[in-house]
Design a protein around this motif. Structure first.
Motif, PDB file in Angstrom:
ATOM      1  N   ARG A   1       1.019  -1.149   0.275  1.00 15.64           N
ATOM      2  CA  ARG A   1       0.198   0.114   0.018  1.00 15.64           C
ATOM      3  C   ARG A   1       1.129   1.238   0.017  1.00 15.64           C
ATOM      4  NH1 ARG A   1      -5.315   0.345   2.193  1.00 15.64           N
ATOM      5  NH2 ARG A   1      -4.987  -1.885   3.674  1.00 15.64           N
ATOM      6  N   ASP A   2       0.894   1.920  -0.833  1.00 12.85           N
ATOM      7  CA  ASP A   2       1.035   3.221  -1.035  1.00 12.85           C
ATOM      8  C   ASP A   2       0.607   4.348  -1.396  1.00 12.85           C
ATOM      9  OD1 ASP A   2       1.305   3.340  -3.611  1.00 12.85           O
ATOM     10  OD2 ASP A   2       2.844   2.784  -3.926  1.00 12.85           O
ATOM     11  N   GLU A   3       0.502   5.542  -1.010  1.00  7.26           N
ATOM     12  CA  GLU A   3       0.106   6.522  -1.879  1.00  7.26           C
ATOM     13  C   GLU A   3      -0.988   6.756  -3.191  1.00  7.26           C
ATOM     14  OE1 GLU A   3       3.711   7.962  -3.557  1.00  7.26           O
ATOM     15  OE2 GLU A   3       3.368   7.384  -1.635  1.00  7.26           O
ATOM     16  N   THR A   4      -0.039   5.668  -3.807  1.00  7.40           N
ATOM     17  CA  THR A   4      -0.981   5.695  -5.611  1.00  7.40           C
ATOM     18  C   THR A   4      -2.269   4.838  -5.321  1.00  7.40           C
ATOM     19  OG1 THR A   4       0.619   4.244  -5.860  1.00  7.40           O
ATOM     20  CG2 THR A   4       1.113   5.947  -6.707  1.00  7.40           C
ATOM     21  N   GLY A   5      -2.455   4.153  -4.503  1.00  8.95           N
ATOM     22  CA  GLY A   5      -3.721   2.658  -4.356  1.00  8.95           C
ATOM     23  C   GLY A   5      -3.150   1.106  -3.682  1.00  8.95           C
ATOM     24  N   VAL A   6      -3.617   0.260  -3.643  1.00 13.65           N
ATOM     25  CA  VAL A   6      -2.936  -0.395  -2.874  1.00 13.65           C
ATOM     26  C   VAL A   6      -3.243  -2.228  -3.599  1.00 13.65           C
ATOM     27  CG1 VAL A   6      -4.119  -2.381  -1.024  1.00 13.65           C
ATOM     28  CG2 VAL A   6      -4.584   0.104  -0.680  1.00 13.65           C
ATOM     29  N   LEU A   7      -2.149  -2.820  -3.828  1.00 15.27           N
ATOM     30  CA  LEU A   7      -1.403  -3.879  -4.495  1.00 15.27           C
ATOM     31  C   LEU A   7      -2.020  -5.072  -3.686  1.00 15.27           C
ATOM     32  CD1 LEU A   7       0.164  -5.300  -6.981  1.00 15.27           C
ATOM     33  CD2 LEU A   7       1.802  -5.440  -5.505  1.00 15.27           C
ATOM     34  N   TRP A   8      -3.119  -5.723  -4.734  1.00 15.43           N
ATOM     35  CA  TRP A   8      -3.019  -6.820  -4.219  1.00 15.43           C
ATOM     36  C   TRP A   8      -3.457  -8.008  -5.545  1.00 15.43           C
ATOM     37  CZ3 TRP A   8      -7.503  -7.434  -0.543  1.00 15.43           C
ATOM     38  CH2 TRP A   8      -7.456  -6.198   0.261  1.00 15.43           C
ATOM     39  N   ARG A   9      -2.958  -9.658  -4.936  1.00 12.20           N
ATOM     40  CA  ARG A   9      -2.537 -10.443  -5.354  1.00 12.20           C
ATOM     41  C   ARG A   9      -3.702 -11.827  -4.994  1.00 12.20           C
ATOM     42  NH1 ARG A   9       2.335 -10.433  -7.434  1.00 12.20           N
ATOM     43  NH2 ARG A   9       3.159  -9.119  -6.100  1.00 12.20           N
ATOM     44  N   ILE A  10      -3.936 -12.203  -5.872  1.00 10.12           N
ATOM     45  CA  ILE A  10      -4.702 -13.850  -6.028  1.00 10.12           C
ATOM     46  C   ILE A  10      -3.420 -14.999  -6.980  1.00 10.12           C
ATOM     47  CG2 ILE A  10      -6.954 -14.906  -6.294  1.00 10.12           C
ATOM     48  CD1 ILE A  10      -7.643 -12.205  -7.983  1.00 10.12           C
ATOM     49  N   ALA A  11      -3.174 -15.980  -6.045  1.00  8.64           N
ATOM     50  CA  ALA A  11      -2.693 -17.038  -5.742  1.00  8.64           C
ATOM     51  C   ALA A  11      -3.577 -18.010  -6.488  1.00  8.64           C
ATOM     52  CB  ALA A  11      -1.757 -16.979  -4.698  1.00  8.64           C
ATOM     53  N   LEU A  12      -3.168 -19.097  -7.744  1.00 11.88           N
ATOM     54  CA  LEU A  12      -3.982 -19.240  -9.023  1.00 11.88           C
ATOM     55  C   LEU A  12      -2.852 -20.757  -8.553  1.00 11.88           C
ATOM     56  CD1 LEU A  12      -6.037 -16.562 -11.031  1.00 11.88           C
ATOM     57  CD2 LEU A  12      -6.237 -18.006  -8.726  1.00 11.88           C
ATOM     58  N   SER A  13      -3.511 -21.757  -8.849  1.00 11.40           N
ATOM     59  CA  SER A  13      -3.213 -23.014  -8.669  1.00 11.40           C
ATOM     60  C   SER A  13      -2.756 -23.390 -10.267  1.00 11.40           C
ATOM     61  CB  SER A  13      -3.822 -24.043  -7.015  1.00 11.40           C
ATOM     62  OG  SER A  13      -3.003 -25.766  -7.805  1.00 11.40           O
ATOM     63  N   GLY A  14      -1.897 -23.831 -10.500  1.00  9.85           N
ATOM     64  CA  GLY A  14      -1.834 -24.597 -11.375  1.00  9.85           C
ATOM     65  C   GLY A  14      -0.833 -22.878 -12.804  1.00  9.85           C
ATOM     66  N   ASP A  15      -1.210 -21.637 -12.095  1.00  8.97           N
ATOM     67  CA  ASP A  15      -2.024 -20.505 -13.406  1.00  8.97           C
ATOM     68  C   ASP A  15      -0.840 -19.654 -12.471  1.00  8.97           C
ATOM     69  OD1 ASP A  15      -2.030 -18.921 -15.539  1.00  8.97           O
ATOM     70  OD2 ASP A  15      -3.420 -19.073 -14.757  1.00  8.97           O
ATOM     71  N   GLU A  16      -0.189 -18.552 -13.514  1.00  9.60           N
ATOM     72  CA  GLU A  16       0.564 -17.144 -12.733  1.00  9.60           C
ATOM     73  C   GLU A  16      -0.759 -16.584 -11.744  1.00  9.60           C
ATOM     74  OE1 GLU A  16      -0.141 -14.269 -16.649  1.00  9.60           O
ATOM     75  OE2 GLU A  16       1.189 -15.091 -16.062  1.00  9.60           O
TER      76      GLU A  16
END
Length: 335
Positions: free
Chosen positions: A267-282
């Motif tokens: 998180r910073d002043e530009t926004g919030v980074l989220w990540r979704i981990a997916l099995s067998g995929d990026e």
């Protein structure tokens, strides 16, 4: 309406064919090729039904005449224009007429062929027989890209091909028999011209032959039926990575994040980074940003930006959407 616009309409036409015009066009195409007209002309409700009929045809059809009826006239017209315009002139003419139409029509033709092979071939060893049969087909309305580049007037070498294209779908020319397919009853595409529909077949013919797709990706029809009842757990459990991406797009990345218990990774002043981990995929990486300019009702709108999986910070992700590195991204005001 310009010739270019006219042929785009031909390529996308749906509904019952104009049978008398199509049959007259077939006969004209034979005559222009110096051939005797076919003894019989039959109609099929789809290219699949036509291929099935020909695969089981008990009476001799004679040799395929596709080369004489279609390939030679098109090659001759192209050579004539190439000679008159020169290599550069021909390239410019093709870009101005059929090039972009070919870009959207060729994948559709490939999808139809693949659907027919899948439906008719009894197994891998039988596929070559069906593919050879499909090579005999003239593509009717799907010849529009080539025809848009040529003179298709009454005296032209491709006049018969053009007449069939305006009136019907694919057709098969043989010495004794010609088989003409109806056009599709439905055709749904996205803004990029890819087959696309989330609530039914993207391409359908009167006999039930249909292709399902989501933004160009082939999907099973039954898969689309379950999109309305998706849950985060169902999405996570899908083993096919391509289908899982379709599910995520349909469900909404923001909704999936909210309902799957995902946590922000930066998180910073530009926004919030989220990540979704997916099995067998990026991984799927998303940056949540808030528009600093209020809406008319005084609220601030939230946007979700899909960014590369390797993204490490929110600033890096937002900068990437502008084609910049994180160190170069320094907006005076976010909008």
């Amino acid at each position: 309406m310009t010739q270019r616009t006219t042929w785009r309409a031909v390529a996308a036409a749906t509904g019952a064919g104009e049978r008398s015009a199509a049959e007259a066009g077939v006969r004209l195409a034979y005559r222009r090729a110096g051939l005797r007209e076919p003894e019989r002309i039959m109609w099929a409700r789809s290219p699949l039904e036509a291929a099935r009929l020909l695969a089981a045809e008990p009476r001799p059809t004679g040799p395929s005449l596709r080369t004489a009826v279609r390939d030679r006239p098109i090659a001759a017209e192209r050579e004539r224009l190439h000679t008159r315009l020169g290599p550069t002139g021909w390239s410019e003419h093709w870009r101005a007429t059929g090039a972009d139409l070919w870009e959207t029509t060729a994948p559709l033709v490939d999808r139809i062929r693949a659907g027919i092979v899948e439906a008719l071939a009894s197994g891998p060893a039988d596929e070559p027989r069906i593919r050879v049969l499909l090579l005999d087909a003239v593509l009717g309305q799907h010849e529009a890209a080539w025809l848009s580049a040529f003179d298709t007037g009454e005296d032209s070498a491709v006049a018969g091909l053009a007449q069939v294209a305006r009136a019907a779908g694919w057709w098969w020319p043989y010495a004794e028999l010609a088989v003409i397919s109806e056009r599709p009853t439905e055709l749904h595409r996205d803004e990029a011209g890819r087959l696309d529909r989330g609530d039914g077949p993207a391409l359908a013919y009167p006999d039930g032959f249909a292709l399902h797709a989501w933004r160009g990706l082939p999907v099973p029809g039954e898969f689309l039926d379950q999109l309305g009842s998706l849950t985060p757990a169902r999405i996570r459990d899908e083993e096919n990575a391509e289908l899982r991406r379709v599910m995520l797009e349909h469900y909404g990345y923001d909704r999936y994040l909210a309902e799957s218990g995902a946590k922000p990774v930066h998180r910073d002043e530009t926004g919030v980074l989220w990540r979704i981990a997916l099995s067998g995929d990026e991984d799927v990486a998303m940056v949540e940003v808030v528009n600093s300019t209020p809406e008319p009702d005084g609220t601030s709108r939230t946007y979700w930006l899909r960014v590369p999986p390797r993204t490490r910070t929110a600033r890096e992700g937002v900068a990437w959407t502008f084609g910049l590195g994180a160190e170069a991204y320094a907006p005076l005001r976010q909008t």
